[in-house]
Design a protein around this motif. Structure first.
Motif, PDB file in Angstrom:
ATOM      1  N   MET A 107      -1.454  -6.222  -2.493  1.00 48.04           N
ATOM      2  CA  MET A 107      -1.220  -5.017  -1.698  1.00 48.04           C
ATOM      3  C   MET A 107       0.249  -4.610  -1.823  1.00 48.04           C
ATOM      4  O   MET A 107       1.148  -5.436  -1.699  1.00 48.04           O
ATOM      5  CB  MET A 107      -1.585  -5.295  -0.246  1.00 48.04           C
ATOM      6  N   GLN A 108       0.474  -3.339  -2.070  1.00 51.20           N
ATOM      7  CA  GLN A 108       1.840  -2.841  -2.217  1.00 51.20           C
ATOM      8  C   GLN A 108       2.512  -2.670  -0.860  1.00 51.20           C
ATOM      9  O   GLN A 108       1.877  -2.447   0.156  1.00 51.20           O
ATOM     10  CB  GLN A 108       1.833  -1.489  -2.933  1.00 51.20           C
ATOM     11  N   LYS A 109       3.803  -2.739  -0.894  1.00 55.61           N
ATOM     12  CA  LYS A 109       4.622  -2.509   0.301  1.00 55.61           C
ATOM     13  C   LYS A 109       4.530  -1.036   0.706  1.00 55.61           C
ATOM     14  O   LYS A 109       4.432  -0.149  -0.141  1.00 55.61           O
ATOM     15  CB  LYS A 109       6.065  -2.884  -0.037  1.00 55.61           C
ATOM     16  N   SER A 110       4.597  -0.773   2.005  1.00 62.76           N
ATOM     17  CA  SER A 110       4.541   0.603   2.505  1.00 62.76           C
ATOM     18  C   SER A 110       5.729   1.409   1.992  1.00 62.76           C
ATOM     19  O   SER A 110       6.867   0.955   2.007  1.00 62.76           O
ATOM     20  CB  SER A 110       4.548   0.609   4.037  1.00 62.76           C
ATOM     21  N   GLY A 111       5.427   2.629   1.575  1.00 64.74           N
ATOM     22  CA  GLY A 111       6.479   3.537   1.130  1.00 64.74           C
ATOM     23  C   GLY A 111       6.904   4.520   2.209  1.00 64.74           C
ATOM     24  O   GLY A 111       7.695   5.423   1.952  1.00 64.74           O
ATOM     25  N   PHE A 112       6.380   4.337   3.440  1.00 67.79           N
ATOM     26  CA  PHE A 112       6.686   5.284   4.510  1.00 67.79           C
ATOM     27  C   PHE A 112       8.191   5.423   4.747  1.00 67.79           C
ATOM     28  O   PHE A 112       8.690   6.555   4.784  1.00 67.79           O
ATOM     29  CB  PHE A 112       5.966   4.895   5.804  1.00 67.79           C
ATOM     30  N   PRO A 113       8.938   4.321   4.905  1.00 64.39           N
ATOM     31  CA  PRO A 113      10.381   4.485   5.152  1.00 64.39           C
ATOM     32  C   PRO A 113      11.097   5.220   4.013  1.00 64.39           C
ATOM     33  O   PRO A 113      11.950   6.071   4.258  1.00 64.39           O
ATOM     34  CB  PRO A 113      10.904   3.061   5.299  1.00 64.39           C
ATOM     35  N   ALA A 146      -5.102   3.594  -3.498  1.00 66.95           N
ATOM     36  CA  ALA A 146      -5.254   3.309  -4.928  1.00 66.95           C
ATOM     37  C   ALA A 146      -6.578   2.646  -5.234  1.00 66.95           C
ATOM     38  O   ALA A 146      -7.133   2.832  -6.321  1.00 66.95           O
ATOM     39  CB  ALA A 146      -4.086   2.431  -5.399  1.00 66.95           C
ATOM     40  N   SER A 147      -7.129   1.870  -4.303  1.00 66.61           N
ATOM     41  CA  SER A 147      -8.373   1.173  -4.545  1.00 66.61           C
ATOM     42  C   SER A 147      -9.600   2.064  -4.375  1.00 66.61           C
ATOM     43  O   SER A 147     -10.698   1.676  -4.717  1.00 66.61           O
ATOM     44  CB  SER A 147      -8.485  -0.026  -3.602  1.00 66.61           C
ATOM     45  N   VAL A 203       8.496   8.979  -6.946  1.00 69.93           N
ATOM     46  CA  VAL A 203       9.465   8.124  -6.244  1.00 69.93           C
ATOM     47  C   VAL A 203       8.797   6.814  -5.850  1.00 69.93           C
ATOM     48  O   VAL A 203       9.368   5.730  -6.026  1.00 69.93           O
ATOM     49  CB  VAL A 203      10.049   8.852  -5.006  1.00 69.93           C
ATOM     50  N   ALA A 204       7.577   6.902  -5.334  1.00 74.47           N
ATOM     51  CA  ALA A 204       6.839   5.689  -4.946  1.00 74.47           C
ATOM     52  C   ALA A 204       6.604   4.789  -6.155  1.00 74.47           C
ATOM     53  O   ALA A 204       6.793   3.571  -6.079  1.00 74.47           O
ATOM     54  CB  ALA A 204       5.513   6.066  -4.292  1.00 74.47           C
ATOM     55  N   GLY A 205       6.202   5.407  -7.268  1.00 73.61           N
ATOM     56  CA  GLY A 205       5.952   4.619  -8.474  1.00 73.61           C
ATOM     57  C   GLY A 205       7.204   3.945  -8.997  1.00 73.61           C
ATOM     58  O   GLY A 205       7.171   2.785  -9.418  1.00 73.61           O
ATOM     59  N   ASN A 206       8.326   4.654  -8.950  1.00 69.69           N
ATOM     60  CA  ASN A 206       9.588   4.086  -9.424  1.00 69.69           C
ATOM     61  C   ASN A 206      10.070   2.938  -8.544  1.00 69.69           C
ATOM     62  O   ASN A 206      10.774   2.049  -9.021  1.00 69.69           O
ATOM     63  CB  ASN A 206      10.675   5.165  -9.494  1.00 69.69           C
ATOM     64  N   ARG A 207       9.739   2.987  -7.270  1.00 68.56           N
ATOM     65  CA  ARG A 207      10.180   1.944  -6.328  1.00 68.56           C
ATOM     66  C   ARG A 207       9.119   0.874  -6.098  1.00 68.56           C
ATOM     67  O   ARG A 207       9.348  -0.087  -5.372  1.00 68.56           O
ATOM     68  CB  ARG A 207      10.559   2.568  -4.976  1.00 68.56           C
ATOM     69  N   GLY A 208       7.944   1.047  -6.690  1.00 64.15           N
ATOM     70  CA  GLY A 208       6.884   0.060  -6.557  1.00 64.15           C
ATOM     71  C   GLY A 208       6.298  -0.027  -5.152  1.00 64.15           C
ATOM     72  O   GLY A 208       5.878  -1.104  -4.723  1.00 64.15           O
ATOM     73  N   VAL A 209       6.285   1.090  -4.454  1.00 62.29           N
ATOM     74  CA  VAL A 209       5.712   1.112  -3.110  1.00 62.29           C
ATOM     75  C   VAL A 209       4.439   1.953  -3.110  1.00 62.29           C
ATOM     76  O   VAL A 209       4.160   2.688  -4.054  1.00 62.29           O
ATOM     77  CB  VAL A 209       6.720   1.644  -2.064  1.00 62.29           C
ATOM     78  N   GLU A 210       3.704   1.836  -2.054  1.00 61.90           N
ATOM     79  CA  GLU A 210       2.413   2.489  -1.926  1.00 61.90           C
ATOM     80  C   GLU A 210       2.590   4.004  -1.828  1.00 61.90           C
ATOM     81  O   GLU A 210       3.334   4.494  -0.974  1.00 61.90           O
ATOM     82  CB  GLU A 210       1.725   1.916  -0.676  1.00 61.90           C
TER      83      GLU A 210
END
Length: 129
Positions: free
Chosen positions: A1-7, A127-128, A59-66
């Motif tokens: 599971m990826q880390k939240s990208g909310f912040p 993603a799932s 941005v999410a993809g570059n940082r590896g977040v959800e």
């Protein structure tokens, strides 16, 4: 599971909203009060919806977040910034009276465009799914 990208998305949303507040302040008030000029602005903010979603997903993809939480965070950060700025520092937008009301309405249309775009490009699906 990826880390939240909310912040991350929230921070990006605040920064983007601040930049657009400055850009809006450079637009003459007459554009906001002229029906044709205002329709053009509404079309521009609506068309900006998909690129905004794509940018947040990148941005999410570059940082590896959800990515879903990043898009939601971006919308939330921008909404909070604009809501507070319109309430407490309306001069930031460089408009007054009817033009400022038009700015607030235009921002609502912009947020709706982002939400609609996020739905249609599949940015609100995990993603799932």
């Amino acid at each position: 599971m990826q880390k939240s990208g909310f912040p991350l998305g929230f921070g990006v949303g605040v920064v983007v909203a601040a930049v657009f507040a400055v850009i809006i302040s450079l637009i003459p008030a007459g554009v906001f009060t002229d029906p044709v000029g205002y329709v053009v602005l509404l079309v521009v903010v609506f068309v900006a919806g998909p690129p905004t979603v794509w940018m947040l997903r990148a941005v999410a993809g570059n940082r590896g977040v959800e990515p879903v939480s990043t898009v939601v965070g971006g919308m939330t950060g921008a909404l909070l910034f604009d809501g507070l700025a319109l309430s407490y520092v309306p001069g930031l937008y460089g408009q007054t009276g009817e033009a400022l009301t038009a700015v607030a309405t235009m921002l609502l249309v912009a947020f709706a465009a982002i939400g609609i775009s996020a739905y249609f490009v599949g940015a609100l699906k995990p993603a799932s799914a």
